[in-house]
Write a protein that holds these residues in place. Structure first.
Motif, PDB file in Angstrom:
ATOM      1  N   GLU A 166      62.559  -2.129   2.399  1.00 15.88           N
ATOM      2  CA  GLU A 166      62.910  -1.462   3.519  1.00 15.88           C
ATOM      3  C   GLU A 166      64.360  -0.936   3.204  1.00 15.88           C
ATOM      4  OE1 GLU A 166      62.039  -3.188   7.133  1.00 15.88           O
ATOM      5  OE2 GLU A 166      61.328  -5.015   6.213  1.00 15.88           O
TER       6      GLU A 166
ATOM      7  N   GLY B  89      68.159  -6.137  10.497  1.00 17.89           N
ATOM      8  CA  GLY B  89      67.489  -7.184  11.391  1.00 17.89           C
ATOM      9  C   GLY B  89      65.297  -6.783  11.788  1.00 17.89           C
ATOM     10  N   GLY B  90      64.963  -7.167  12.509  1.00 18.04           N
ATOM     11  CA  GLY B  90      63.818  -6.620  12.937  1.00 18.04           C
ATOM     12  C   GLY B  90      63.679  -7.351  14.199  1.00 18.04           C
TER      13      GLY B  90
ATOM     14  N   GLU C  49      64.633  -8.516   4.011  1.00 18.96           N
ATOM     15  CA  GLU C  49      65.721  -7.185   3.708  1.00 18.96           C
ATOM     16  C   GLU C  49      66.844  -7.341   2.794  1.00 18.96           C
ATOM     17  OE1 GLU C  49      64.979  -5.364   8.300  1.00 18.96           O
ATOM     18  OE2 GLU C  49      65.940  -5.713   7.527  1.00 18.96           O
TER      19      GLU C  49
ATOM     20  N   LYS D  87      68.208   1.956   5.595  1.00 21.83           N
ATOM     21  CA  LYS D  87      66.799   1.714   6.214  1.00 21.83           C
ATOM     22  C   LYS D  87      65.820   2.750   5.713  1.00 21.83           C
ATOM     23  CE  LYS D  87      64.467  -0.325   9.103  1.00 21.83           C
ATOM     24  NZ  LYS D  87      63.272   0.454   9.657  1.00 21.83           N
TER      25      LYS D  87
ATOM     26  N   GLU E 299      64.859 -12.059   8.787  1.00 24.65           N
ATOM     27  CA  GLU E 299      64.372 -10.451   8.484  1.00 24.65           C
ATOM     28  C   GLU E 299      65.855 -10.430   7.552  1.00 24.65           C
ATOM     29  OE1 GLU E 299      63.001  -7.506   9.286  1.00 24.65           O
ATOM     30  OE2 GLU E 299      61.810  -8.679  10.817  1.00 24.65           O
TER      31      GLU E 299
HETATM   32 NA    NA Z   1      63.814  -4.769   9.835  1.00 22.72          NA
END
Ligand code: NA
Ligand code: 6U4
Ligand code: NA
Length: 156
Positions: free
Chosen positions: A100, A36-37, A56, A23, A52
């Motif tokens: 990200e 994810g998010g 990402e 991340k 996501e």
């Molecule tokens: Na995220």
């Protein structure tokens, strides 16, 4: 008032390996994690999980299997994070670094737990066995777990 924020987390696997992303910014920055998010208005949890993953690391999930729910409470914060965890072996595309996340495959006996959220070492074994579970973690800050409970729903 206690509120809940709904999030997604996707682990992509292939034989003996799992794809994690470093991340690069925001919540959990500097740690390896699944992709994810937040679930946005008007989308289902599965749609959010797929979006996501795509945003990402540029992978398209053809199927997703829901394996568990992780609830996180932080001391002093009335908002519970409700994280819906999925796995998939069935993706299209090539894992690609984005602003990200930086994706990387890890052997399942070399998962970098010392550079991950501290709860991950507690629930990963259940995921790797193929069990379904529901878990709760009480955190103080981002590094210390004060209490936790993992209920295995379907044992493998
Ligand atoms: Na995220
Ligand atoms: P924005 O603000 O849009 O950049 P968004 O991508 O929607 O953020 P983000 O990155 O804040 O959401 O989502 C957090 C991610 O971290 C989700 O995939 C859930 C995951 N997560 C949160 N707490 C976790 C924990 N304790 N252990 C874990 N994953 C966690 O393994
Ligand atoms: Na998001």
């Amino acid at each position: 008032m206690v509120s809940r924020k709904v999030l997604t987390l996707v682990l992509v696997t292939r034989p003996n390996q799992v794809l994690l992303g470093m991340k690069k910014r925001g919540f959990g920055e500097g740690w390896w994690n699944g992709f994810g998010g937040k679930v946005e208005k008007g989308e289902t949890i599965i749609e959010a999980a797929k979006r996501e993953l795509q945003e990402e690391c540029c992978l398209t999930a053809n199927t997703l299997t829901e394996v568990g729910q992780l609830d996180f409470e932080f001391v002093g914060d009335p908002q519970i994070l409700e994280v819906h965890l999925f796995t998939t072996k069935d993706v299209s595309g090539v894992p690609t670094e984005t602003s990200e996340m930086k994706p990387q495959w890890f052997d399942i006996d070399k998962i970098p737990f010392h550079k991950m959220w501290p709860d991950d070492k507690l629930w990963f074994p259940h995921v790797l066995k193929g069990s379904k579970f529901s878990a709760f973690f009480l955190f103080e800050g981002h590094h210390k777990i004060l209490k936790h409970k993992i209920d295995v729903v379907t044992e493998q």
